[in-house]
Scaffold this active site. Structure first.
Site, mmCIF file in Angstrom:
data_model
loop_
_atom_site.group_PDB
_atom_site.id
_atom_site.type_symbol
_atom_site.label_atom_id
_atom_site.label_comp_id
_atom_site.label_asym_id
_atom_site.label_seq_id
_atom_site.Cartn_x
_atom_site.Cartn_y
_atom_site.Cartn_z
ATOM 1 N N ASP A 232 0.896 -1.383 0.090
ATOM 2 C CA ASP A 232 -0.112 -0.214 -0.449
ATOM 3 C C ASP A 232 1.099 0.757 0.193
ATOM 4 O OD1 ASP A 232 -2.637 1.554 -0.318
ATOM 5 O OD2 ASP A 232 -3.499 0.341 1.687
ATOM 6 N N TRP A 233 0.325 2.342 -0.577
ATOM 7 C CA TRP A 233 1.023 3.020 -0.349
ATOM 8 C C TRP A 233 1.487 4.378 0.787
ATOM 9 C CZ3 TRP A 233 0.344 1.251 -4.640
ATOM 10 C CH2 TRP A 233 0.069 1.389 -6.231
#
Length: 700
Positions: A232-233
């Site tokens: 995930d970012w």
């Protein structure tokens, strides 16, 4: 292609390899042009392909050519219980992602609905792992049929948004594997998912996106996954752990791409000998494996070119939307058969566009049909249609910064509404206006519920109440118009203290660009409602196991002390009566179930029965199959099969349900294998978890 991939890895420099395993833009990695390796381009989902951003800033390009089809939410498509529609959903998502030049769409979101307060429940599918898995697998296949990789998220146990970067989920192995990992395991085994996204949170002390246990031991070794894992970012925070774990690509929200943990810091450690280059090679191999499956390497000419905003996509969106709207109450009011001359529409959700908010699920929609627009389009100029808001919305967060991704990473749980006297005065004024007007119309509609101020990435709700004073308004309106048609919009359960007074109640989640048309067509009987709830609607928050046994939300640690008793399992075990149970939904048709028969095969049980439509209207019925082992001390039925069946009026169909023996398995914590418990099982055919109609027995 295995030989080709090995040769490419040998030809790559260490600098080129490192460029492939971290972001070189907010939504892409670095390619290697000299070897014909393109950059890997990604786009947010899961309700459509997000608009274009600049490469290194959270600023939109403000293009006129990146409008797309706005699909219903994950909660909406799951409410259809229609696996064929789920495939079509994935098909459109993949086709449009490819048409926009993307290689990966960040979808679907398949975390379990553990609490009704989770801000991203509208993206997720259900509180039940079996239903989640069975709807996710065809969606993944549909996406990947268009030469686009899915990115199934968020692996795993991302069940709250509060402190999502650091919260540690403390959970036993049995519920972890049987409840929270089941759908991920199934999309790997049965969907051949090309990619998973690692979650922000920790599980039992390890960050998911760099977890040795989750990514290596479980995903790679036990499940045999050989494709890509994307963080995930901003979910990676340690170079050594990331290098040794099963993460392949590190993405983040800041533009210092070469400083990411899997960029220059990893390059230096490989060059110094601290980290073995073979670990990088394995990551590159996983990426190239997926690129090969997507025809991104040697056979680019045969790759699907994709398309977006086709009329076919809009038609599919409508077909999905009309099967996702739940009829929860109907005391001889719906469908409306005579066209009214004067109609009053109340509620901000009648006019509000929902597509452009909600976090990473926001969509730049080509169009969106609101309920008010759909009503006016349906009724035409001979009907007077008037609109009043009914409730006043004061929301200081309405104007969201475009770089919300960065600012939302540490967003806390929002607090209960606190408003000034001027706001309360506005609400009182609008309420009095709506109640006064409601007396003088042939038909009154109320469109309310939540919006993306509350169903929102990065933020959990703090209560189940309807916002903006809606409960008081609805209660007062029902006093003067008990025939009022109410539509509730939400991503999960909300309180409904007025529900006993309501006589016509519909519910749906965010239903895409054709949602208004679908809703109005159900109201007037052009479509027979056929959706059922995928989560339990309880009377109060304390009825949910995450709030009465476990914890929600956690800020440092969150203990899943409820274990296996998630969702309807808890309600059945504790004999708690909800407002509306799991699997519940009404129809304009009435169905009878008869003549149950069970045949045993080597790996399956074939369950057949007759489904009769005893009404004057054609309809679709969702039939549900639950099982209970004879030694279950709590006698809690668990969903193990379902099917959606169309039956003509005054006709019947033979229903055949296949119960796979492997679906009776459980996670053995000692051997870390999935075993099947021998003995006798009670088989229950039901209309909902509490409306059980046919009973049989099988033996393993």
């Amino acid at each position: 292609m295995g030989r080709k991939i090995d040769d490419l890895i040998k030809a790559l420099t260490i600098e080129e390899k490192i460029g492939m395993i971290h972001g070189d833009g907010l939504f892409k990695t670095k390619g290697v042009p000299r070897l014909g390796i393109p950059p890997f381009k990604m786009a947010d989902g899961p309700m459509g392909v997000r608009q274009e951003f600049t490469n290194d800033k959270w600023e939109t390009l403000n293009l006129s050519d990146d409008y797309v089809t706005y699909l219903p939410s994950g909660r909406a498509i799951a409410s259809s219980w229609n696996k064929d529609l789920s495939y079509q959903y994935g098909y459109v998502l993949g086709e449009e992602a490819r048409g926009r030049g993307k290689d990966m769409i960040l979808a679907p979101s398949i975390n379990i609905d553990r609490s009704p307060l989770c801000g991203r429940n509208f993206e997720y599918l259900s509180e039940d792992p079996y239903l989640t898995a069975r709807m996710a697998v065809p969606m993944v296949k549909g996406i990947q049929s268009r030469d686009v990789s899915c990115c199934v998220k968020h692996f795993a146990a991302n069940n709250q948004e509060t402190d999502r970067l650091k919260v540690d989920v403390i959970i036993d192995q049995k519920p972890l594997h049987e409840i929270y990992l089941k759908a991920f395991r199934d999309v790997v085994h049965y969907g051949d998912a090309y990619a998973l996204m690692g979650a922000y949170n920790k599980i039992n002390g390890e960050h998911c996106s760099q977890s040795e246990t989750l990514l290596n031991k479980v995903l790679r070794d036990e499940w045999g996954f050989k494709n890509m894992v994307v963080s995930d970012w901003f979910a990676v925070n340690n170079t050594d752990l990331a290098a040794k774990s099963g993460i392949d690509v590190e993405m983040s929200v800041t533009p210092n791409f070469d400083d990411y943990f899997m960029a220059n810091p990893l390059l230096e450690k490989v060059k110094s000998g601290e980290i073995d280059e073979a670990l990088v090679d394995l990551k590159v191999k996983n990426i190239l494996t997926v690129m090969d499956k997507l025809h991104m390497l040697d056979d680019k000419d045969i790759r699907n070119k994709g398309s977006y905003n086709k009329r076919q996509h809009q038609e599919i969106t409508y077909e999905i939307a009309k099967e996702t709207i739940c009829l929860l109450k109907n005391e001889h009011i719906l469908p409306i058969k005579e066209i009214p001359k004067k109609v009053l529409v109340i509620g901000d959700n009648a006019v509000k566009l929902q597509s452009n908010e909600g976090g990473s699920a926001e969509i730049k929609a080509l169009y969106e049909i609101t309920p008010l627009m759909a009503l006016k389009m349906k009724l035409g100029g001979n009907t007077q249609v008037d609109f009043v808001k009914g409730y006043y919305i004061h929301d200081p967060k309405t104007e969201q910064a475009e770089n919300w991704q960065e600012s939302s990473l540490e967003t806390k749980q929002d607090e209960r509404e606190q408003f000034s006297k001027s706001v309360l005065d506005q609400r009182k004024k609008l309420k009095e206006e709506a109640v006064s007007l409601a007396k003088d119309y042939d038909q009154v509609f109320f469109f309310g519920g939540l919006n993306h101020t509350y169903d929102l990435e990065g933020q959990d709700r703090s209560h189940m109440d309807l916002p903006f004073g809606q409960d008081d308004l609805i209660d007062a309106l029902l006093d003067v118009r008990p025939d009022m048609v109410i539509h509730m919009l939400s991503g999960s359960a909300v309180k409904m203290p007025w529900v006993d007074k309501a006589n016509a109640l519909l519910w749906s989640s965010y239903n895409g660009m054709e949602g208004g048309h679908a809703l109005v067509d159900i109201i007037f009987g052009d479509v027979n409602p056929s959706a059922k709830l995928t989560t339990t609607f309880a009377e109060k928050l304390e009825d949910y196991p995450s709030h009465s046994i476990g914890e929600f939300p956690g800020t440092d640690k969150v203990r899943y002390a409820e274990g296996m008793d998630v969702g309807y399992r808890h309600f059945m075990k504790q004999n708690i009566k909800p407002i509306f149970p799991f699997g519940y939904g009404l129809s304009y048709a009435s169905f009878a179930y008869e003549d149950l028969n069970i045949d045993t095969c080597s790996e399956t049980f074939s369950i057949t029965f007759q489904l009769k439509n005893e009404s004057d209207v054609d309809g679709k019925e969702i039939v549900e199959l639950y099982v209970i082992h004879e030694d279950d001390p709590h006698q809690v039925p668990i969903l193990k099969a379902f099917k959606k069946i169309f039956v003509h009026k005054h006709d019947q169909e033979e229903v055949v349900l296949t119960l796979y023996k492997k679906e009776l398995n459980f996670f053995n914590e000692e051997t870390r294998t999935y075993d099947i418990k021998k003995g006798k099982y009670k088989v229950i055919i039901a209309k909902s978890i509490v409306d059980q109609v046919l009973f049989g027995e099988i033996e393993v």
